[in-house]
Design a protein around this motif. Structure first.
Motif, PDB file in Angstrom:
ATOM      1  N   GLY A  33      33.179  20.629  42.590  1.00 42.99           N
ATOM      2  CA  GLY A  33      32.922  21.133  43.673  1.00 42.99           C
ATOM      3  C   GLY A  33      34.094  21.094  44.531  1.00 42.99           C
ATOM      4  O   GLY A  33      35.197  20.947  43.889  1.00 42.99           O
ATOM      5  N   ALA A  34      34.071  21.671  45.798  1.00 44.84           N
ATOM      6  CA  ALA A  34      35.368  21.542  46.654  1.00 44.84           C
ATOM      7  C   ALA A  34      35.508  20.409  47.377  1.00 44.84           C
ATOM      8  O   ALA A  34      34.475  19.765  47.525  1.00 44.84           O
ATOM      9  CB  ALA A  34      35.140  22.856  47.484  1.00 44.84           C
ATOM     10  N   SER A  35      36.798  19.887  47.418  1.00 40.05           N
ATOM     11  CA  SER A  35      37.026  18.805  48.100  1.00 40.05           C
ATOM     12  C   SER A  35      36.824  18.829  49.585  1.00 40.05           C
ATOM     13  O   SER A  35      36.441  20.043  50.054  1.00 40.05           O
ATOM     14  CB  SER A  35      38.357  18.343  47.916  1.00 40.05           C
ATOM     15  OG  SER A  35      39.380  19.209  48.479  1.00 40.05           O
ATOM     16  N   PRO A  36      36.674  17.855  50.519  1.00 36.72           N
ATOM     17  CA  PRO A  36      36.192  18.132  51.730  1.00 36.72           C
ATOM     18  C   PRO A  36      37.125  19.113  52.456  1.00 36.72           C
ATOM     19  O   PRO A  36      36.422  19.946  53.384  1.00 36.72           O
ATOM     20  CB  PRO A  36      36.267  16.714  52.273  1.00 36.72           C
ATOM     21  CG  PRO A  36      36.286  15.793  51.183  1.00 36.72           C
ATOM     22  CD  PRO A  36      37.045  16.583  50.047  1.00 36.72           C
ATOM     23  N   ASP A  37      38.330  19.300  52.583  1.00 37.43           N
ATOM     24  CA  ASP A  37      39.016  20.277  53.084  1.00 37.43           C
ATOM     25  C   ASP A  37      39.875  21.144  52.127  1.00 37.43           C
ATOM     26  O   ASP A  37      40.930  20.550  51.761  1.00 37.43           O
ATOM     27  CB  ASP A  37      40.443  19.527  54.135  1.00 37.43           C
ATOM     28  CG  ASP A  37      39.220  18.939  55.290  1.00 37.43           C
ATOM     29  OD1 ASP A  37      38.689  19.636  55.870  1.00 37.43           O
ATOM     30  OD2 ASP A  37      39.445  17.523  55.371  1.00 37.43           O
ATOM     31  N   THR A  38      39.434  22.301  51.992  1.00 38.87           N
ATOM     32  CA  THR A  38      39.922  23.347  50.968  1.00 38.87           C
ATOM     33  C   THR A  38      40.080  24.613  51.380  1.00 38.87           C
ATOM     34  O   THR A  38      39.324  24.779  52.305  1.00 38.87           O
ATOM     35  CB  THR A  38      39.485  23.110  49.427  1.00 38.87           C
ATOM     36  OG1 THR A  38      38.260  23.410  49.573  1.00 38.87           O
ATOM     37  CG2 THR A  38      39.494  21.862  48.895  1.00 38.87           C
ATOM     38  N   THR A  39      41.038  25.348  50.833  1.00 37.75           N
ATOM     39  CA  THR A  39      40.988  26.855  51.194  1.00 37.75           C
ATOM     40  C   THR A  39      41.226  27.548  50.048  1.00 37.75           C
ATOM     41  O   THR A  39      41.707  27.000  49.131  1.00 37.75           O
ATOM     42  CB  THR A  39      42.049  27.155  52.251  1.00 37.75           C
ATOM     43  OG1 THR A  39      43.318  26.880  51.769  1.00 37.75           O
ATOM     44  CG2 THR A  39      41.982  26.658  53.609  1.00 37.75           C
ATOM     45  N   PHE A  40      40.409  28.685  49.970  1.00 37.36           N
ATOM     46  CA  PHE A  40      40.728  29.525  48.818  1.00 37.36           C
ATOM     47  C   PHE A  40      41.012  31.045  49.152  1.00 37.36           C
ATOM     48  O   PHE A  40      40.471  31.491  50.146  1.00 37.36           O
ATOM     49  CB  PHE A  40      39.363  29.430  47.871  1.00 37.36           C
ATOM     50  CG  PHE A  40      38.770  28.142  47.230  1.00 37.36           C
ATOM     51  CD1 PHE A  40      38.999  27.830  46.038  1.00 37.36           C
ATOM     52  CD2 PHE A  40      37.990  27.381  48.195  1.00 37.36           C
ATOM     53  CE1 PHE A  40      38.860  26.615  45.576  1.00 37.36           C
ATOM     54  CE2 PHE A  40      37.503  26.257  47.519  1.00 37.36           C
ATOM     55  CZ  PHE A  40      37.814  25.820  46.286  1.00 37.36           C
ATOM     56  N   VAL A  41      41.879  31.533  48.510  1.00 37.82           N
ATOM     57  CA  VAL A  41      42.296  33.014  48.727  1.00 37.82           C
ATOM     58  C   VAL A  41      42.311  33.636  47.639  1.00 37.82           C
ATOM     59  O   VAL A  41      42.517  33.302  46.504  1.00 37.82           O
ATOM     60  CB  VAL A  41      43.621  33.299  49.467  1.00 37.82           C
ATOM     61  CG1 VAL A  41      43.639  32.500  51.006  1.00 37.82           C
ATOM     62  CG2 VAL A  41      44.522  32.505  48.716  1.00 37.82           C
ATOM     63  N   GLY A  42      41.680  35.045  47.669  1.00 31.94           N
ATOM     64  CA  GLY A  42      41.966  35.922  46.538  1.00 31.94           C
ATOM     65  C   GLY A  42      41.622  37.566  47.035  1.00 31.94           C
ATOM     66  O   GLY A  42      41.555  37.760  48.097  1.00 31.94           O
ATOM     67  N   ARG A  43      41.114  38.093  45.921  1.00 32.56           N
ATOM     68  CA  ARG A  43      40.839  39.716  46.142  1.00 32.56           C
ATOM     69  C   ARG A  43      39.732  39.946  45.356  1.00 32.56           C
ATOM     70  O   ARG A  43      39.363  39.425  44.226  1.00 32.56           O
ATOM     71  CB  ARG A  43      42.028  40.402  45.780  1.00 32.56           C
ATOM     72  CG  ARG A  43      43.200  40.409  46.602  1.00 32.56           C
ATOM     73  CD  ARG A  43      44.288  41.529  46.421  1.00 32.56           C
ATOM     74  NE  ARG A  43      45.227  41.302  47.353  1.00 32.56           N
ATOM     75  CZ  ARG A  43      45.368  42.331  48.541  1.00 32.56           C
ATOM     76  NH1 ARG A  43      44.071  42.690  48.928  1.00 32.56           N
ATOM     77  NH2 ARG A  43      46.166  42.114  49.500  1.00 32.56           N
ATOM     78  N   SER A  44      39.032  41.017  45.875  1.00 31.74           N
ATOM     79  CA  SER A  44      38.008  41.564  44.968  1.00 31.74           C
ATOM     80  C   SER A  44      38.566  42.178  43.526  1.00 31.74           C
ATOM     81  O   SER A  44      39.700  42.489  43.552  1.00 31.74           O
ATOM     82  CB  SER A  44      37.433  42.717  45.469  1.00 31.74           C
ATOM     83  OG  SER A  44      38.249  43.910  46.066  1.00 31.74           O
ATOM     84  N   ALA A  45      37.723  42.194  42.543  1.00 32.07           N
ATOM     85  CA  ALA A  45      38.229  42.568  41.423  1.00 32.07           C
ATOM     86  C   ALA A  45      38.724  44.159  41.437  1.00 32.07           C
ATOM     87  O   ALA A  45      39.644  44.482  40.409  1.00 32.07           O
ATOM     88  CB  ALA A  45      36.971  42.785  40.346  1.00 32.07           C
ATOM     89  N   ASP A  46      38.253  44.805  42.335  1.00 30.85           N
ATOM     90  CA  ASP A  46      38.794  45.939  42.388  1.00 30.85           C
ATOM     91  C   ASP A  46      39.958  46.426  43.295  1.00 30.85           C
ATOM     92  O   ASP A  46      40.739  47.334  43.777  1.00 30.85           O
ATOM     93  CB  ASP A  46      37.993  47.338  42.718  1.00 30.85           C
ATOM     94  CG  ASP A  46      37.204  47.045  44.330  1.00 30.85           C
ATOM     95  OD1 ASP A  46      37.721  46.094  44.869  1.00 30.85           O
ATOM     96  OD2 ASP A  46      36.253  47.372  44.614  1.00 30.85           O
TER      97      ASP A  46
END
Length: 192
Positions: A33-46
């Motif tokens: 799972g995610a830790s209590p304070d996390t951020t994720f960034v990314g892009r769509s597959a296209d």
């Protein structure tokens, strides 16, 4: 374990079905799972949209943007490694964390959909926002990537366009905004 959402969901042109999104998210989730304070960034597959997710204390806020008309904020639960976020316009973002990665999908209220992969980020990576100080619903949102590139959208008077640079003082079309700030998961959703 990976979930091939991009091929299964027909990335970009057709919206992934709710059943597929929930099934894929459940398959991608781990006990980590995610830790209590996390951020994720990314892009769509296209590559069309940028995605940012901030998680805090079992809640999450997500933001997608293409830098022009696509500008959607999400809010919802982040429990057991699963994300289930909703937007005011009926859009949905679901995903599952697997270590430092979120595999997921977005379905907009208008039926457009994308699969995405987002990676765990460290400050200053993540979603940022600033709202108008004039009492309107105007809002600017940004997604900051680890290489300091930024994708963002300004929603001014119901029309969307490119966001200005992230700064302490922001003015768009003669409207002033509060200072930009990073988003804490579960605390921001909009436009209101």
């Amino acid at each position: 374990m990976s979930v091939p959402l991009a091929t299964a969901a027909g990335c970009g042109s057709a919206a992934p079905s709710d059943a597929l999104l929930v099934s894929a998210a459940a398959g991608a989730a781990s006990s980590y799972g995610a830790s209590p304070d996390t951020t994720f960034v990314g892009r769509s597959a296209d590559g069309i949209i940028a995605v940012a997710i901030a998680v805090h204390d079992g809640r999450a806020t997500g933001f997608i943007s293409d830098g022009l008309p696509i500008d959607v904020w999400f809010d919802g639960a982040a429990t057991g490694g699963l994300l289930d976020l909703r937007a005011l316009d009926g859009s949905r973002l679901v995903g599952g964390t697997h270590g430092r990665v979120v595999h997921g999908g977005v379905t907009r209220g208008d039926g457009a959909g994308w699969s995405f992969v987002a990676l765990l980020g460290e400050e200053p990576t993540g979603p940022y926002t600033a709202t108008s100080i004039s009492g309107t619903d105007d809002r600017v949102g940004w997604i900051r990537f680890p290489d300091d590139t930024v994708v963002g959208t300004a929603d001014v008077g119901g029309a969307t366009g490119p966001a200005p640079s992230i700064a302490l003082t922001i003015t768009v079309e003669d409207r002033r905004y509060e200072p930009s700030h990073s988003v804490v998961g579960g605390t921001e959703i909009g436009p209101r």
